[in-house]
Scaffold this motif. Sequence first.
Motif, PDB file in Angstrom:
ATOM      1  N   THR A  51      -1.410  15.336  -1.477  1.00  0.00           N
ATOM      2  CA  THR A  51      -1.088  14.359  -0.793  1.00  0.00           C
ATOM      3  C   THR A  51      -1.714  14.093   0.537  1.00  0.00           C
TER       4      THR A  51
ATOM      5  N   ASN B  39       0.927  -0.850  -0.296  1.00  0.00           N
ATOM      6  CA  ASN B  39      -0.121   0.015   0.055  1.00  0.00           C
ATOM      7  C   ASN B  39       1.055   0.697  -0.367  1.00  0.00           C
TER       8      ASN B  39
ATOM      9  N   ALA C 168       1.297   6.557  -7.064  1.00  0.00           N
ATOM     10  CA  ALA C 168      -0.371   7.011  -7.022  1.00  0.00           C
ATOM     11  C   ALA C 168       0.034   9.012  -6.813  1.00  0.00           C
ATOM     12  N   ASP C 169       0.683   9.495  -6.116  1.00  0.00           N
ATOM     13  CA  ASP C 169       1.580  10.976  -5.421  1.00  0.00           C
ATOM     14  C   ASP C 169       2.007  11.249  -6.747  1.00  0.00           C
TER      15      ASP C 169
ATOM     16  N   ALA D  15      -6.038   4.670  -5.383  1.00  0.00           N
ATOM     17  CA  ALA D  15      -4.181   4.602  -5.758  1.00  0.00           C
ATOM     18  C   ALA D  15      -4.061   3.989  -6.464  1.00  0.00           C
TER      19      ALA D  15
ATOM     20  N   CYS E 250      -6.270  13.318  -0.919  1.00  0.00           N
ATOM     21  CA  CYS E 250      -6.544  12.542  -2.165  1.00  0.00           C
ATOM     22  C   CYS E 250      -7.624  11.803  -1.969  1.00  0.00           C
ATOM     23  N   THR E 251      -8.498  11.463  -2.465  1.00  0.00           N
ATOM     24  CA  THR E 251      -9.409   9.998  -2.361  1.00  0.00           C
ATOM     25  C   THR E 251      -8.446   8.749  -2.619  1.00  0.00           C
ATOM     26  N   ARG E 252      -8.120   7.687  -1.502  1.00  0.00           N
ATOM     27  CA  ARG E 252      -7.295   6.818  -2.159  1.00  0.00           C
ATOM     28  C   ARG E 252      -9.020   5.528  -2.089  1.00  0.00           C
ATOM     29  N   THR E 253     -10.118   5.469  -2.232  1.00  0.00           N
ATOM     30  CA  THR E 253     -11.000   3.894  -1.677  1.00  0.00           C
ATOM     31  C   THR E 253     -12.074   4.728  -2.538  1.00  0.00           C
TER      32      THR E 253
ATOM     33  N   VAL F  15       0.520   4.216  -2.635  1.00  0.00           N
ATOM     34  CA  VAL F  15       0.659   5.241  -2.431  1.00  0.00           C
ATOM     35  C   VAL F  15       1.489   6.124  -3.024  1.00  0.00           C
TER      36      VAL F  15
ATOM     37  N   PHE G 219      -7.378   1.546  -1.030  1.00  0.00           N
ATOM     38  CA  PHE G 219      -6.913   2.067  -1.455  1.00  0.00           C
ATOM     39  C   PHE G 219      -6.694   2.046  -3.473  1.00  0.00           C
TER      40      PHE G 219
ATOM     41  N   ASN H 149      -6.165   6.470   5.074  1.00  0.00           N
ATOM     42  CA  ASN H 149      -7.066   6.142   3.914  1.00  0.00           C
ATOM     43  C   ASN H 149      -7.963   6.993   3.745  1.00  0.00           C
TER      44      ASN H 149
END
Length: 403
Positions: free
Chosen positions: A201, A67, A74-75, A233, A205-208, A71, A230, A162
């Motif tokens: 970051t 994870n 993704a960032d 992401a 950020c929406t991760r899910t 992440v 995630f 998350n």
Amino acid sequence: KRGSRKSSDPDHDPSVANVKLKPAKKKHKSVTTTPAKKKGGGKSSQQDHDPPLASEGLRGVIGLLSNEEIVSLADTRYSSVLSLDKKPSKTESVTLHAVTSSLTDKDSKMLDLLCKMLKGKNVILKITKDFNPKKTQLCITAAAVSSSRTSAKNRKDEPIMNVVSKSRTLKVMRSALSGIPILTPQWMESCLKEGGMVAPTGNMCTRTLPRKQAASAGSEDRKDVSTEHFGVAKYAAAFQKISSLSSCHLFSGISVMLCGSSAGSGMTKDLKVLLQQAGASIISSVSMASRLLTDMSKEEGGSLGPFVLLCDDSLTDKGCGISDALFKQVKKLIGDSPSSDETKEARVLCVHFTWLFDSISCATPMKATSYEPLAPRPKALWDLTTEKEMPTATNNRTESQTY
């Protein structure tokens, strides 16, 4: 009671009807191929994944990543998409196209302030009504839940935040599939506080994306269980890790037939848009489905398929648009398949349409067990490919306007 999806949803894209969909190819051999394959694409192998029907490209890229790594990738992509990795120019302006979803009046006012502030920094934040896969670079939506999670391998490190989206609208799902940043109002607050664009970051950020069938407790760290954690992401990480667009398709190699009497409704149009963007081949007629099933019955090695019958929630059409001949053909293919339930399910799935939305949330094609169709005929096919002792997820049938 369940009914057809109403058009009153403020986040529903009414212009979906104007989106030009690529017509299905007439040659039946092409319906199971991945669209726009590039070098190194190759055929999808069903033996490299768990579950077997998972997309080789997307799943293969992010399957072994932690994870933290997901992440981080993704960032990095988000900074690139927002042009934050480039030196600002005093003479040339940067234009960013954005969509919004489920924002409060307070958030909308803050967005207006952000647009004005960024304009003075030569950054034009253009808010568009509808998602455009060729232009949209970010989505701003409200968050529902924020929870800190720490990897078992790095408990001394800073925990990963998350952030779960408040809603799962068409625009949010399309943004996730494109791997672009889905940002929260906290990002707007940070930009206004800093007086310029801030690299998103953490809780910005929406991760899910939420899902109807919640994952079991403690399953987010298990590689053998598909969860929504995630998921957003993961798409961004895949795009950052590889350059081939076709390799990031969620439904690469999967053929889908929309079944039911709701053809032409807003729901069906949304389903087609999502399926096409996710790389699925849409089977547009019973004759095309019959030819595909004939080819699947003749070939060996499982290179054709999976074939998904995606059913609506109508209770008036007992057959859900599945003809007697097609029903018998699907039933025979399932019966001729190896005895393994997992193998059967990998070749043919007959599921309720919420399967599509949860698959997008989890960034992997889901198993059929929790997505029982409503009509008798598709339910009979679902029974053949799932364990009958497993409880059915009736909660999946209670859909909100935001899917």
